[in-house]
Scaffold this motif. Structure first.
Motif, mmCIF file in Angstrom:
data_model
loop_
_atom_site.group_PDB
_atom_site.id
_atom_site.type_symbol
_atom_site.label_atom_id
_atom_site.label_comp_id
_atom_site.label_asym_id
_atom_site.label_seq_id
_atom_site.Cartn_x
_atom_site.Cartn_y
_atom_site.Cartn_z
ATOM 1 N N THR A 25 6.108 -9.014 -2.709
ATOM 2 C CA THR A 25 6.269 -7.727 -2.041
ATOM 3 C C THR A 25 5.614 -7.753 -0.671
ATOM 4 O O THR A 25 4.557 -8.350 -0.483
ATOM 5 N N ASP A 26 6.283 -7.140 0.292
ATOM 6 C CA ASP A 26 5.775 -7.031 1.658
ATOM 7 C C ASP A 26 5.705 -5.559 2.056
ATOM 8 O O ASP A 26 6.601 -4.777 1.746
ATOM 9 N N ASP A 27 4.655 -5.219 2.751
ATOM 10 C CA ASP A 27 4.503 -3.876 3.299
ATOM 11 C C ASP A 27 4.002 -4.028 4.726
ATOM 12 O O ASP A 27 2.868 -4.463 4.944
ATOM 13 N N ASP A 28 4.863 -3.739 5.680
ATOM 14 C CA ASP A 28 4.403 -3.751 7.064
ATOM 15 C C ASP A 28 4.676 -2.391 7.694
ATOM 16 O O ASP A 28 4.946 -1.406 6.997
ATOM 17 N N PHE A 29 4.639 -2.335 9.000
ATOM 18 C CA PHE A 29 4.729 -1.043 9.690
ATOM 19 C C PHE A 29 6.029 -0.313 9.383
ATOM 20 O O PHE A 29 6.044 0.909 9.278
ATOM 21 N N ARG A 30 7.132 -1.063 9.231
ATOM 22 C CA ARG A 30 8.431 -0.413 9.074
ATOM 23 C C ARG A 30 9.110 -0.670 7.731
ATOM 24 O O ARG A 30 10.019 0.054 7.369
ATOM 25 N N TRP A 31 8.699 -1.715 7.006
ATOM 26 C CA TRP A 31 9.473 -2.162 5.849
ATOM 27 C C TRP A 31 8.667 -2.119 4.558
ATOM 28 O O TRP A 31 7.472 -2.384 4.552
ATOM 29 N N ALA B 185 0.827 -1.191 0.000
ATOM 30 C CA ALA B 185 0.000 0.000 0.000
ATOM 31 C C ALA B 185 0.871 1.255 0.000
ATOM 32 O O ALA B 185 0.703 2.154 -0.816
ATOM 33 N N ALA B 186 1.838 1.303 0.916
ATOM 34 C CA ALA B 186 2.777 2.425 1.001
ATOM 35 C C ALA B 186 2.060 3.774 0.964
ATOM 36 O O ALA B 186 2.526 4.747 0.403
ATOM 37 N N THR B 187 0.858 3.805 1.553
ATOM 38 C CA THR B 187 0.024 4.996 1.484
ATOM 39 C C THR B 187 0.694 6.173 2.181
ATOM 40 O O THR B 187 1.159 6.064 3.301
ATOM 41 N N ARG C 135 13.139 9.837 6.201
ATOM 42 C CA ARG C 135 14.313 10.689 6.383
ATOM 43 C C ARG C 135 14.753 11.317 5.063
ATOM 44 O O ARG C 135 15.354 12.383 5.043
ATOM 45 N N GLY C 136 14.474 10.620 3.948
ATOM 46 C CA GLY C 136 14.822 11.183 2.652
ATOM 47 C C GLY C 136 15.475 10.191 1.716
ATOM 48 O O GLY C 136 16.677 9.933 1.826
ATOM 49 N N VAL C 137 14.704 9.595 0.821
ATOM 50 C CA VAL C 137 15.199 8.711 -0.231
ATOM 51 C C VAL C 137 14.617 9.192 -1.552
ATOM 52 O O VAL C 137 13.407 9.446 -1.649
ATOM 53 N N SER C 138 15.444 9.324 -2.568
ATOM 54 C CA SER C 138 14.961 9.804 -3.865
ATOM 55 C C SER C 138 14.422 8.657 -4.700
ATOM 56 O O SER C 138 14.750 7.484 -4.476
ATOM 57 N N SER C 139 13.596 8.994 -5.686
ATOM 58 C CA SER C 139 13.085 7.971 -6.602
ATOM 59 C C SER C 139 14.227 7.345 -7.398
ATOM 60 O O SER C 139 14.180 6.162 -7.738
ATOM 61 N N GLU C 140 15.267 8.130 -7.665
ATOM 62 C CA GLU C 140 16.419 7.594 -8.400
ATOM 63 C C GLU C 140 17.122 6.514 -7.596
ATOM 64 O O GLU C 140 17.553 5.496 -8.141
ATOM 65 N N GLU C 141 17.239 6.704 -6.286
ATOM 66 C CA GLU C 141 17.856 5.685 -5.435
ATOM 67 C C GLU C 141 17.036 4.404 -5.437
ATOM 68 O O GLU C 141 17.587 3.299 -5.508
ATOM 69 N N MET C 142 15.729 4.527 -5.373
ATOM 70 C CA MET C 142 14.873 3.342 -5.357
ATOM 71 C C MET C 142 14.923 2.616 -6.695
ATOM 72 O O MET C 142 14.966 1.394 -6.756
ATOM 73 N N ARG C 143 14.928 3.386 -7.787
ATOM 74 C CA ARG C 143 15.027 2.762 -9.115
ATOM 75 C C ARG C 143 16.381 2.071 -9.296
ATOM 76 O O ARG C 143 16.453 0.984 -9.865
ATOM 77 N N ALA C 144 17.448 2.700 -8.805
ATOM 78 C CA ALA C 144 18.782 2.109 -8.945
ATOM 79 C C ALA C 144 18.882 0.794 -8.181
ATOM 80 O O ALA C 144 19.485 -0.173 -8.663
ATOM 81 N N GLN C 145 18.278 0.741 -7.000
ATOM 82 C CA GLN C 145 18.335 -0.494 -6.210
ATOM 83 C C GLN C 145 17.539 -1.601 -6.877
ATOM 84 O O GLN C 145 17.968 -2.755 -6.917
ATOM 85 N N HIS C 146 16.386 -1.249 -7.435
ATOM 86 C CA HIS C 146 15.586 -2.238 -8.165
ATOM 87 C C HIS C 146 16.346 -2.747 -9.393
ATOM 88 O O HIS C 146 16.376 -3.952 -9.670
ATOM 89 N N THR D 241 13.510 0.743 4.637
ATOM 90 C CA THR D 241 12.618 0.943 5.773
ATOM 91 C C THR D 241 11.800 2.210 5.513
ATOM 92 O O THR D 241 12.237 3.130 4.813
ATOM 93 N N LYS D 242 10.613 2.228 6.089
ATOM 94 C CA LYS D 242 9.788 3.423 5.938
ATOM 95 C C LYS D 242 10.435 4.623 6.630
ATOM 96 O O LYS D 242 10.291 5.772 6.177
ATOM 97 N N LYS D 243 11.184 4.357 7.707
ATOM 98 C CA LYS D 243 11.887 5.447 8.369
ATOM 99 C C LYS D 243 12.944 6.062 7.452
ATOM 100 O O LYS D 243 13.138 7.284 7.435
ATOM 101 N N ALA D 244 13.625 5.198 6.668
ATOM 102 C CA ALA D 244 14.631 5.714 5.729
ATOM 103 C C ALA D 244 13.981 6.593 4.678
ATOM 104 O O ALA D 244 14.529 7.645 4.298
ATOM 105 N N ILE D 245 12.810 6.170 4.199
ATOM 106 C CA ILE D 245 12.101 6.977 3.199
ATOM 107 C C ILE D 245 11.662 8.298 3.812
ATOM 108 O O ILE D 245 11.755 9.364 3.173
#
Length: 329
Positions: free
Chosen positions: A287-293, A3-5, A99-110, A93-97
């Motif tokens: 894919t998993d979406d929980d409270f922190r991850w 969900a990542a709402t 704190r500040g994670v860019s879409s480019e970082e997420m795309r690069a990891q994928h 982690t949702k906390k990392a997001i």
């Protein structure tokens, strides 16, 4: 689908949108056809592969009323190893997001996860061929079947070696070619086609060697187009192909340095075995979406084995004895 709402990247891209994009990219990725597996393997769910042997022959006729004995084609059953599940997990982690994670970082990891899957596929297929025990290696309990006037002993090997300091010679390619042709593979008249692979470091040695100066190092566009039409690295093969003794040589750094691999790719000499269950053909993602991850778990099933043992040969060019290369898998 997570969900990542309410989660956004630092450049204000919704995380849920990115995950939808990632799932779609995996669907497209699974349709790609540019790996050693696509070119050299048949995918199967069977536990064995049946390879036909030379087994039928004419014999002198008997009396006028006698009938010849009924003959039949004999197969050699080759056991295929059990499929193995290879897994990888990546995520934030949702906390990392927050704190500040860019879409480019997420795309690069994928993208790196997909690159890891490509590496896995290439190495599994190369390991099946370049590690002794795939093609005829002189230690098997059965001898290669006869072909035309050629007969073989159990000591016959397709794993050759020469202490040549990593410098390929025309004679090496000729020897590899002969080792395949004498088993009936690689002959264009029978639908075969040979191709060789070397590392770019050894390709440079070819360009520097005097004996190659009288040859045309780079092959014509017609050969490249034929390889591309057969699915050989359609995006990158151009300009990276040499030729020796009539065999195209693809400069491909997936092949370890100081090894030459030659194979009849038309016969598809390997089998990639899948489990018998449905939906396991490509890269699988959960894919998993929980409270922190926010996690994506990837899974690839498969095992690889050479079944046409005479359809390829390998040369180690940095020692007097063949030494198996090391792979990560």
């Amino acid at each position: 689908m997570p969900a990542a709402t309410g989660l956004y990247t630092t450049d204000n891209v919704p995380v849920q949108q990115l995950y939808t994009e990632f799932i779609r990219s995996i669907e497209l990725y699974n349709r790609e056809r540019n790996s050693f597996r696509d070119v050299l393997c048949e995918v199967t769910r069977k536990r064995t592969a049946r390879v036909a042997q030379r087994s039928m022959a004419f014999r002198p006729a008997g009396s006028d009323t006698a009938q010849p004995d009924v003959d039949r084609l004999v197969y050699r059953e080759i056991n295929l190893p059990e499929p193995v599940a290879y897994e990888l997990a990546e995520g934030f982690t949702k906390k990392a997001i927050e704190r500040g994670v860019s879409s480019e970082e997420m795309r690069a990891q994928h993208q790196e996860a997909l690159n890891a899957d490509r590496r896995l596929i290439q190495q599994l297929v190369l390991k099946a061929m370049l590690v002794s025990g795939g093609f005829w290696d002189g230690n098997m309990s059965v001898a290669p079947p006869s072909y035309k006037s050629n007969s073989f002993q159990t000591s016959h090997t397709h794993y050759l070696a020469q202490a040549a300091a990593g410098v390929p010679t025309l004679a090496m390619f000729a020897e590899l070619k002969q080792h395949i042709l004498e088993h009936g593979y690689g002959d264009p008249l029978n639908g075969g086609a040979l191709v060789a692979f070397i590392n770019s470091a050894n390709a440079q040695q070819i360009e520097n060697a005097a004996e190659w100066q009288t040859t045309s190092n780079y092959v014509a566009t017609r050969v490249i187009e034929q390889l591309q039409s057969d699915g050989l690295w359609p995006a990158s093969v151009g300009g990276q192909v040499m030729s020796a003794v009539g065999v195209p040589i693809i400069v491909e750094d997936w092949v370890p340095e100081n090894y030459i691999l030659m194979v009849d790719y038309k016969v598809r000499p390997l089998r990639w075995r899948l489990p018998e269950g449905p939906g396991v053909e490509g890269l699988i993602v959960d894919t998993d979406d929980d409270f922190r991850w926010l996690i994506k778990r990837y899974r690839r099933w498969g095992s690889v084995k050479v079944v046409h043992r005479g359809a390829g040969a390998c040369y180690y060019i940095n020692g007097a004895n063949y030494t198996d290369p090391t792979f990560e898998v």
